[in-house]
Design an enzyme around this catalytic site. Sequence first.
Site, short mmCIF file in Angstrom:
data_model
loop_
_atom_site.label_atom_id
_atom_site.label_comp_id
_atom_site.label_asym_id
_atom_site.label_seq_id
_atom_site.Cartn_x
_atom_site.Cartn_y
_atom_site.Cartn_z
CD GLU A 124 39.92 33.69 32.58
OE1 GLU A 124 39.83 32.57 32.05
OE2 GLU A 124 40.97 34.35 32.57
CG ASP A 148 42.49 37.46 30.52
OD1 ASP A 148 41.67 36.58 30.26
OD2 ASP A 148 43.65 37.48 30.08
C1 GLC Z 1 41.92 33.94 29.50
C2 GLC Z 1 41.03 34.07 28.29
C3 GLC Z 1 41.60 33.27 27.17
C4 GLC Z 1 43.00 33.76 26.86
C5 GLC Z 1 43.85 33.78 28.13
C6 GLC Z 1 45.12 34.55 27.92
O1 GLC Z 1 41.94 32.65 29.99
O2 GLC Z 1 39.72 33.69 28.59
O3 GLC Z 1 40.79 33.35 26.02
O4 GLC Z 1 43.57 32.92 25.91
O5 GLC Z 1 43.20 34.40 29.21
O6 GLC Z 1 44.88 35.94 27.94
#
Ligand code: GLC
Length: 543
Positions: free
Chosen positions: A313, A271
């Site tokens: 991500e 993430d």
């Molecule tokens: C990522 C997640 C998102 C979250 C962010 C902070 O982008 O997909 O939902 O708000 O991380 O953890």
Amino acid sequence: MTGALRAAFDDDRDADTFALRLDRYGPELLASLQAAYGEQAEPLLAQLLEVMLHAYHTRPADLKRLDEARLLTPDWLQQPETVGYVAYTDRFAGTLKGVQSHLPYLEDLGVTYLHLMPLLKPRPGENDGGYAVQDYRAVRDDLGSMDDLSALAADLRARGMSLVLDLVLNHVAQEHEWAAKARAGDPTYRAYFYVFPDRTEPDAYERTLPEVFPDFAPGNFTWDDAAQGWVWTTFNTYQWDLNWANPDVLREFVDIILHLANRGVEVFRLDAIAFLWKRLGTDCQNQPEVHHLTRALRACARIVAPAVAFKAEAIVAPADLIHYLGTRDHHGKVSDMAYHNSLMVQLWSSLASRDTRLFTRALSAFPPKPTNTTWGVYVRCHDDIGWAISDADTNAVGLSGPGHRHFLSDFYSGEHPGTFARGLVFQFNPQTGDRRISGTLASLAGLEAALDTGQPQAVDHAVRRILLLHAVILAFGGVPLLYMGDELALLNDHAFADTPEHAADNRWVHRPRMDWARAQGAARDPRTPHGRVNAGLRHLIHA
Ligand code: GLC
């Protein structure tokens, strides 16, 4: 491997396996540690070896068997029959045990990869959809226990499905034990975070930092009374950014990854990985050290649990994104998979403009990926849609970048005359004019508005749009990630704001609860739009 290390094994074959993997991945692990931590690399490596040995010894036999199977099928994530499904445990089935009881539904849909949204113990109250983790070794109380998680993972494995979990690396909840100790004045844990005594450094960083949540969490630093300092909080004020320049943080996460891998997690969604390394004078995203950290984490995982894969991500521009799959020295040595954000954005852009020139231009200029990696391809996810379309691409097809992005926000928020979409504006940024968009796939593709007007042709068009979007992700290559409820064309959940801790964050409009009545009823009836979407999607998956 030294004699001392060999002595840590009772079984010669185990020792051989570990030694071979260490020979294979040790050099790249050390090189990356040196790049990130300089002289601290060698003592860190010694600590990591201990963590890895412990995890290797405690890895259950069935997972060790999976490791061997995966080593024989290193392209397991690239098999054409791989289909992903993304769901919230509670919204899909109440609890982990509930998810287990619904596995036949997923099997029937053809799912082989199940991403359960954050389910590790979050802070109480607002927690950014679970992305503010208080304890990485416990499951959110109301969802079940760690043993339930292992049991679910084993059941999934037996059915040929992989369990995918979020690994929140950039920050922890301010209630996490590390943050609590930092706030209590423990210098070891204070060094896990960025805490500044006054505004000098925060102001210097702010000059080049963008804002992720300009609306509900403006700025990147939060004053904390207990810590007596300004804490780096890129996302919400209660999410404390970790200081990855501190080797202790890496060691902790190797331990966490291996612990969860031994529970049966097969894919980690890394993430917000772009944000891990901070550098003054930059936007503090995509710094080269991030890729060294990922390569080091991956090397540790490959040594102990080679069945495990990483998904990045990184919602960043294509030229930055490709580094998450690896370029040059890191080619194919970092994440095994990354989200193809551009494909998603271009799908929505061309659906609104009824014109594929920009799509074609952006995708044909896309850098090629290493062959041992793959894309996560999707139409919708739990997040908003940001119009990540470059001016270079819009200019090349005779459009204005700001003009086109403005049009897309108008179109999907329902403001553009004649639009079919019903979305909400998320995080209007008055400084840049950016307006991101929330909404379910079906509502953005016109089904909500069409059902309101009751015009059969409008309904028909919406159904065709939904299937068209899915057809592209299923045909593109990579792992198609179906977002829970889209297989039933679920509409926006306008009651989202009735839950107080969700009210300020309209991304909850597209995180509805699973509609099991529809899944068993209307979705089987081809006379309903939901049934047409469901049958059409099943056909596409089969094809
Ligand atoms: C990522 C997640 C998102 C979250 C962010 C902070 O982008 O997909 O939902 O708000 O991380 O953890």
